[in-house]
Design a protein around this motif. Structure first.
Motif, short mmCIF file in Angstrom:
data_model
loop_
_atom_site.label_atom_id
_atom_site.label_comp_id
_atom_site.label_asym_id
_atom_site.label_seq_id
_atom_site.Cartn_x
_atom_site.Cartn_y
_atom_site.Cartn_z
N ALA A 199 0.83 -1.20 0.00
CA ALA A 199 0.00 0.00 0.00
C ALA A 199 0.87 1.25 0.00
CB ALA A 199 -0.92 0.00 1.21
N ALA A 200 1.98 1.19 0.75
CA ALA A 200 2.87 2.36 0.79
C ALA A 200 3.51 2.58 -0.58
CB ALA A 200 3.94 2.15 1.86
N ALA A 201 3.92 1.49 -1.23
CA ALA A 201 4.54 1.62 -2.54
C ALA A 201 3.56 2.19 -3.56
CB ALA A 201 5.05 0.26 -3.01
N ALA A 202 2.27 1.90 -3.36
CA ALA A 202 1.25 2.41 -4.28
C ALA A 202 0.84 3.83 -3.95
CB ALA A 202 0.03 1.50 -4.23
N GLY A 203 1.42 4.41 -2.90
CA GLY A 203 1.12 5.79 -2.55
C GLY A 203 -0.18 5.96 -1.82
N ARG A 204 -0.65 4.93 -1.13
CA ARG A 204 -1.91 5.02 -0.40
C ARG A 204 -1.66 5.09 1.10
NH1 ARG A 204 -3.13 0.45 -3.54
NH2 ARG A 204 -3.23 -0.80 -1.64
N GLN A 205 -2.64 5.65 1.82
CA GLN A 205 -2.58 5.61 3.27
C GLN A 205 -2.90 4.21 3.75
OE1 GLN A 205 -5.41 8.74 4.06
NE2 GLN A 205 -3.80 10.19 4.57
N ILE A 206 -2.45 3.88 4.98
CA ILE A 206 -2.61 2.53 5.50
C ILE A 206 -3.39 2.57 6.81
CG2 ILE A 206 -1.38 0.56 6.49
CD1 ILE A 206 0.91 1.14 4.61
N TRP A 207 -4.40 1.72 6.90
CA TRP A 207 -5.06 1.51 8.18
C TRP A 207 -4.33 0.38 8.89
CZ3 TRP A 207 -8.11 4.57 10.74
CH2 TRP A 207 -8.92 5.49 10.06
N LEU A 208 -3.74 0.71 10.02
CA LEU A 208 -2.97 -0.25 10.80
C LEU A 208 -3.85 -0.80 11.92
CD1 LEU A 208 -0.14 -1.49 11.27
CD2 LEU A 208 0.32 0.41 12.81
N GLU A 209 -4.03 -2.10 11.94
CA GLU A 209 -4.86 -2.75 12.96
C GLU A 209 -4.00 -3.08 14.17
OE1 GLU A 209 -8.05 -3.18 12.72
OE2 GLU A 209 -8.40 -2.77 10.59
N LEU A 210 -4.30 -2.44 15.31
CA LEU A 210 -3.56 -2.72 16.54
C LEU A 210 -4.22 -3.88 17.27
CD1 LEU A 210 -2.74 0.79 18.07
CD2 LEU A 210 -1.27 -0.71 16.74
N PRO A 211 -3.48 -4.98 17.52
CA PRO A 211 -4.05 -6.12 18.25
C PRO A 211 -4.47 -5.73 19.66
CG PRO A 211 -2.01 -6.73 17.15
CD PRO A 211 -2.11 -5.24 17.07
N ALA A 212 -5.43 -6.45 20.20
CA ALA A 212 -6.01 -6.12 21.50
C ALA A 212 -4.97 -6.10 22.62
CB ALA A 212 -7.14 -7.11 21.84
N CYS A 213 -4.05 -7.07 22.62
CA CYS A 213 -3.09 -7.17 23.72
C CYS A 213 -2.09 -6.02 23.74
CB CYS A 213 -2.33 -8.50 23.66
SG CYS A 213 -3.19 -9.84 24.50
N LEU A 214 -2.00 -5.25 22.66
CA LEU A 214 -1.07 -4.12 22.63
C LEU A 214 -1.68 -2.87 23.23
CD1 LEU A 214 0.88 -4.05 19.24
CD2 LEU A 214 1.64 -4.80 21.49
N THR A 215 -3.00 -2.77 23.21
CA THR A 215 -3.67 -1.53 23.56
C THR A 215 -4.12 -1.53 25.01
OG1 THR A 215 -5.80 -2.37 22.82
CG2 THR A 215 -4.45 -1.20 21.21
N LYS A 216 -4.28 -0.34 25.56
CA LYS A 216 -4.73 -0.18 26.93
C LYS A 216 -6.16 -0.70 27.06
CE LYS A 216 -4.77 3.28 30.61
NZ LYS A 216 -4.50 4.71 30.93
N GLY A 217 -6.41 -1.52 28.09
CA GLY A 217 -7.73 -2.09 28.28
C GLY A 217 -8.05 -3.21 27.30
N GLU A 218 -7.06 -3.59 26.45
CA GLU A 218 -7.21 -4.66 25.47
C GLU A 218 -8.43 -4.46 24.58
OE1 GLU A 218 -7.02 -8.48 27.32
OE2 GLU A 218 -4.96 -8.19 28.02
N ARG A 219 -8.62 -3.20 24.12
CA ARG A 219 -9.76 -2.90 23.27
C ARG A 219 -9.41 -2.99 21.79
NH1 ARG A 219 -10.36 0.78 27.58
NH2 ARG A 219 -9.05 2.32 26.55
N GLY A 220 -8.12 -2.87 21.45
CA GLY A 220 -7.74 -2.86 20.04
C GLY A 220 -8.28 -1.61 19.35
#
Length: 352
Positions: free
Chosen positions: A121-142
């Protein structure tokens, strides 16, 4: 939250649910008025109420100085400074750019896998939606985070050059031997699933930040490499406490160059929140020029920007995000733009 916790605990006792969705931990609470301190159980979903004094953000000019002088080792006027350039300056500056343009927490940003940043997606010049896994985020909400197009392209360049060189050193030195209890895997399958060497599969949502730093990919007979996105010069994953040290060293370098700024990774999260909120409000001010009812105008001016920033930061409560609104007024460019927009809406009277 407390009421829901009690409801689910009751549901467990009654056999209505298999388990409660909340996790708990023991915390030490200091005693007051002569009472002794005690250990108490705290719900992990609890989010401390934010205070105005908690927010420390940077002007964009101060951030530029910190990035270029502190992290990249340049002079104040942007020139190369012989002997002072950090060997990992480009990587460190890129990490700071990630924090200040997405609002990620330090542990979230430092625990990403390289495979979680789609290079195509970056090579194509587009923005990227990055999915954050639940265990990385506060409260495990993702949550989902939008990577700007320019940042995505810079990360792709880092993957192709600097990180690739670090992986080569990791393989030549047998770097997996320096990782405590490495988790060997064949690869990451579609659906965010890690395929372990023993045939088992694990959801990426279930991996803690510590486990993520220990994952080593050795799929299809290829030489092993860390799954982590951010690597040291010899290919070891960069831990959160290392980033703290990198930022402290960069702050000292700025002070030595005559620009006394002390910046921590979390300040860049605050910086993102304040400037993003200010820019969204500016956009709403521009859109408010169109005819609309009073309630529609209020929603356009305040409701949407606050809710958008709340989602981007992953706050459980809008009240936590609301504290940043107090700091928007300290951005001179926001005030100037707001005044100009409001003046443009005032009808021009005819001379008497």
């Amino acid at each position: 939250m407390a009421a829901l916790d009690k409801l689910y605990r009751w549901g467990e006792v009654q056999g209505l649910v298999a388990e409660a969705p909340f996790t708990h931990r023991a915390v030490w609470r200091r005693g007051h008025a002569g009472r002794r301190g005690q250990i108490a159980t705290r719900n992990d979903a609890y989010e401390r109420a934010a205070k105005r004094s908690d927010v420390r953000f940077l002007t964009l000019e101060d951030y530029r100085v910190f990035r270029d002088v502190g992290l990249r080792g340049l002079t104040l006027d942007g020139a190369e400074r012989p002997g002072a350039r950090d060997r990992n300056g480009a990587r460190n500056a890129l990490f700071a750019e990630l924090l200040v343009t997405t609002g990620l927490r330090l542990e979230e940003a430092s625990s990403l896998f390289a495979a979680e940043v789609p290079a195509g997606a970056a090579a194509a010049g587009r923005q990227i939606w990055l999915e954050l896994p639940a265990c990385l985020t506060k409260g495990e909400r993702g949550r989902r985070v939008l990577l700007p197009r320019r940042l995505a392209q810079q990360i792709s360049a880092y993957l192709a050059v600097e990180r690739a060189a670090a992986v080569t050193k990791f393989q030549a030195r047998g770097g997996w031997g320096s990782i405590d209890q490495p988790i060997f895997a064949d690869g990451i399958q579609p659906g965010a699933v890690l395929r372990l060497r023993d045939g088992r599969t694990v959801s990426l949502d279930a991996l803690t930040p510590d486990e993520r730093a220990r994952v080593v990919l050795c799929g299809d007979g290829a030489p092993c490499e860390p799954a982590a996105l951010w690597l040291t010069e010899v290919g070891q994953p960069v831990r959160p406490n290392s980033w703290e040290a990198i930022f402290a060293r960069a702050s000292r370098r700025c002070a030595e160059a005559g620009a006394p700024v002390r910046i921590s990774p979390h300040q860049l999260r605050h910086t993102f929140a304040v400037h993003m909120l200010a820019m969204l409000i500016q956009r709403r001010l521009q859109e408010a020029a169109a005819p609309a009812g009073p309630m529609d105008s209020y929603r356009e001016l305040l409701g949407d920007p606050l809710q958008q920033v709340q989602r981007l930061l992953g706050h459980a409560s809008l009240a936590t995000t609301y504290v940043y609104l107090d700091h928007v007024a300290s951005r001179a460019d926001t005030i100037d733009a707001a005044v100009e927009e409001l003046l443009a809406l005032v009808p021009t009277g005819r001379p008497a």
